[in-house]
Design a protein around this motif. Structure first.
Motif, PDB file in Angstrom:
ATOM      1  N   LYS A 244      -9.649  12.738  17.901  1.00  4.89           N
ATOM      2  CA  LYS A 244      -8.231  12.502  17.647  1.00  4.89           C
ATOM      3  C   LYS A 244      -7.895  11.022  17.806  1.00  4.89           C
ATOM      4  O   LYS A 244      -7.094  10.476  17.030  1.00  4.89           O
ATOM      5  CB  LYS A 244      -7.389  13.347  18.608  1.00  4.89           C
ATOM      6  N   LYS A 247      -8.985   9.215  14.755  1.00  2.00           N
ATOM      7  CA  LYS A 247      -8.093   9.505  13.624  1.00  2.00           C
ATOM      8  C   LYS A 247      -6.805   8.710  13.731  1.00  2.00           C
ATOM      9  O   LYS A 247      -6.336   8.121  12.742  1.00  2.00           O
ATOM     10  CB  LYS A 247      -7.792  11.001  13.575  1.00  2.00           C
ATOM     11  N   ILE A 248      -6.220   8.670  14.945  1.00  2.00           N
ATOM     12  CA  ILE A 248      -4.975   7.930  15.153  1.00  2.00           C
ATOM     13  C   ILE A 248      -5.183   6.447  14.894  1.00  2.00           C
ATOM     14  O   ILE A 248      -4.378   5.794  14.212  1.00  2.00           O
ATOM     15  CB  ILE A 248      -4.455   8.164  16.584  1.00  2.00           C
ATOM     16  N   GLN A 249      -6.266   5.877  15.431  1.00  2.00           N
ATOM     17  CA  GLN A 249      -6.532   4.451  15.255  1.00  2.00           C
ATOM     18  C   GLN A 249      -6.804   4.120  13.793  1.00  2.00           C
ATOM     19  O   GLN A 249      -6.384   3.071  13.290  1.00  2.00           O
ATOM     20  CB  GLN A 249      -7.727   4.024  16.116  1.00  2.00           C
ATOM     21  N   ASP A 250      -7.497   5.024  13.093  1.00  2.00           N
ATOM     22  CA  ASP A 250      -7.788   4.795  11.676  1.00  2.00           C
ATOM     23  C   ASP A 250      -6.503   4.802  10.863  1.00  2.00           C
ATOM     24  O   ASP A 250      -6.312   3.960   9.975  1.00  2.00           O
ATOM     25  CB  ASP A 250      -8.748   5.881  11.181  1.00  2.00           C
ATOM     26  N   GLU A 251      -5.615   5.748  11.163  1.00  2.00           N
ATOM     27  CA  GLU A 251      -4.345   5.801  10.439  1.00  2.00           C
ATOM     28  C   GLU A 251      -3.493   4.572  10.736  1.00  2.00           C
ATOM     29  O   GLU A 251      -2.866   4.005   9.831  1.00  2.00           O
ATOM     30  CB  GLU A 251      -3.598   7.077  10.834  1.00  2.00           C
ATOM     31  N   THR A 252      -3.477   4.155  12.002  1.00  2.00           N
ATOM     32  CA  THR A 252      -2.697   2.967  12.377  1.00  2.00           C
ATOM     33  C   THR A 252      -3.252   1.714  11.712  1.00  2.00           C
ATOM     34  O   THR A 252      -2.499   0.855  11.225  1.00  2.00           O
ATOM     35  CB  THR A 252      -2.711   2.783  13.906  1.00  2.00           C
ATOM     36  N   GLY A 254      -4.892   1.612   8.920  1.00  2.00           N
ATOM     37  CA  GLY A 254      -4.577   1.692   7.494  1.00  2.00           C
ATOM     38  C   GLY A 254      -3.156   1.241   7.205  1.00  2.00           C
ATOM     39  O   GLY A 254      -2.903   0.524   6.223  1.00  2.00           O
ATOM     40  N   LYS A 255      -2.212   1.644   8.061  1.00  2.00           N
ATOM     41  CA  LYS A 255      -0.818   1.232   7.883  1.00  2.00           C
ATOM     42  C   LYS A 255      -0.677  -0.273   8.058  1.00  2.00           C
ATOM     43  O   LYS A 255       0.070  -0.937   7.324  1.00  2.00           O
ATOM     44  CB  LYS A 255       0.062   1.962   8.890  1.00  2.00           C
ATOM     45  N   GLN A 258      -1.926  -2.038   5.021  1.00  2.00           N
ATOM     46  CA  GLN A 258      -0.958  -1.895   3.917  1.00  2.00           C
ATOM     47  C   GLN A 258       0.222  -2.827   4.112  1.00  2.00           C
ATOM     48  O   GLN A 258       0.689  -3.453   3.146  1.00  2.00           O
ATOM     49  CB  GLN A 258      -0.483  -0.447   3.849  1.00  2.00           C
TER      50      GLN A 258
END
Length: 264
Positions: A244, A247-252, A254-255, A258
């Motif tokens: 988890k 996943k959180i670090q990867d999403e952060t 990515g944002k 961007q």
């Protein structure tokens, strides 16, 4: 710009830490599986996994101008070791079953030389030699010849607390009983679930005040399937938690990429 680089570095660090923790959980799971498979073997000593943190000291030349104390981070390091804590002595009623109560090992003549075990599941070979369940002869104290039982004698075999073997009052020899210092014990190499190699370390005589031989008993493993299943569930929760985090670090991350891409 330095702040952005630090944030990007920090995100990567978190990913590295979580990935290293996942690797540690996988190694721990493998160790638990080995313990479960060998939990019923007499005298088996469980494998254990330890975790410690190490300074990764990873710095990028592009960040030389930044305060390096802010960039230091720790990664988990996994180390394995054998837990030599004694198991429970269980009565069997078989006078060929022997256990060691206290620190120490039985000396055995293995296929490639001397090896050591705490599995006292002994039996008598067709030629009368006292051997392990794998057929390896028991070593005598002082390096004498094998211990040979008279198969034509109906008198029972007796093994006293010091490992002296006799039959009908006739001495047949003494089992080799050795121990290792606490430092040398860490260097023993496990050959399989029941045997260890000294790896060149010189074994020491046992202390008869601390160690005795118990005939008609077997030492149980120092772990149980119930305990190992509990460890397995704990490891699974640890693995899921780090998944988890990744996943959180990867999403952060990515944002952040961007947002930086949209910055003019």
């Amino acid at each position: 710009m330095a702040y952005k680089l630090l944030c990007d570095w920090g995100m990567n660090v978190s990913l590295y830490q979580a990935a290293a923790a996942l690797e540690g959980s996988m190694q721990r799971q493998e160790v638990i599986a080995e313990n479960l498979a060998a939990a019923s073997i007499p005298g088996f000593k469980r494998n254990r996994v330890g975790f410690s943190s190490v300074n990764a000291e990873m710095f990028n030349k592009a960040l030389d101008q930044a305060n390096k104390s802010e960039l230091r981070f720790m990664l988990p390091r996994v180390t394995g070791y054998i837990d030599f804590q004694q198991g429970t002595l269980m009565p069997t009623g078989d006078n060929k079953n022997v256990s060691i109560d206290g620190p120490g090992f039985f000396g055995v003549n293995g296929p490639n030389g001397a090896v050591f075990t705490r599995d006292g599941s002994f039996h008598i070979a067709s030629d009368g030699t006292l051997v392990t369940k794998e057929g390896y002869p028991l070593r005598q104290a002082g390096g004498a010849a094998n211990i040979v039982i008279n198969t034509n004698d109906s008198n029972p075999v007796t093994i006293d607390r010091d490992g002296n073997v006799s039959q009908g009052g006739t001495p047949l020899g003494q089992l080799e009983l050795v121990q290792f210092s606490s430092d040398d014990l860490k260097n023993l190499k496990r050959l399989n679930a029941g045997y260890y190699s000294s790896e060149g370390v010189t074994p020491l005589p046992i202390n008869s005040e601390e160690t005795r031989v118990a005939q008609g008993f077997l030492e149980g493993s120092n772990t149980t399937p119930t305990h190992e299943m509990g460890e397995l569930m704990s490891t699974l929760r640890h693995f899921e938690a780090n998944q988890k985090i990744m996943k959180i670090q990867d999403e952060t991350l990515g944002k952040m990429i961007q947002q930086l891409g949209n910055t003019q």
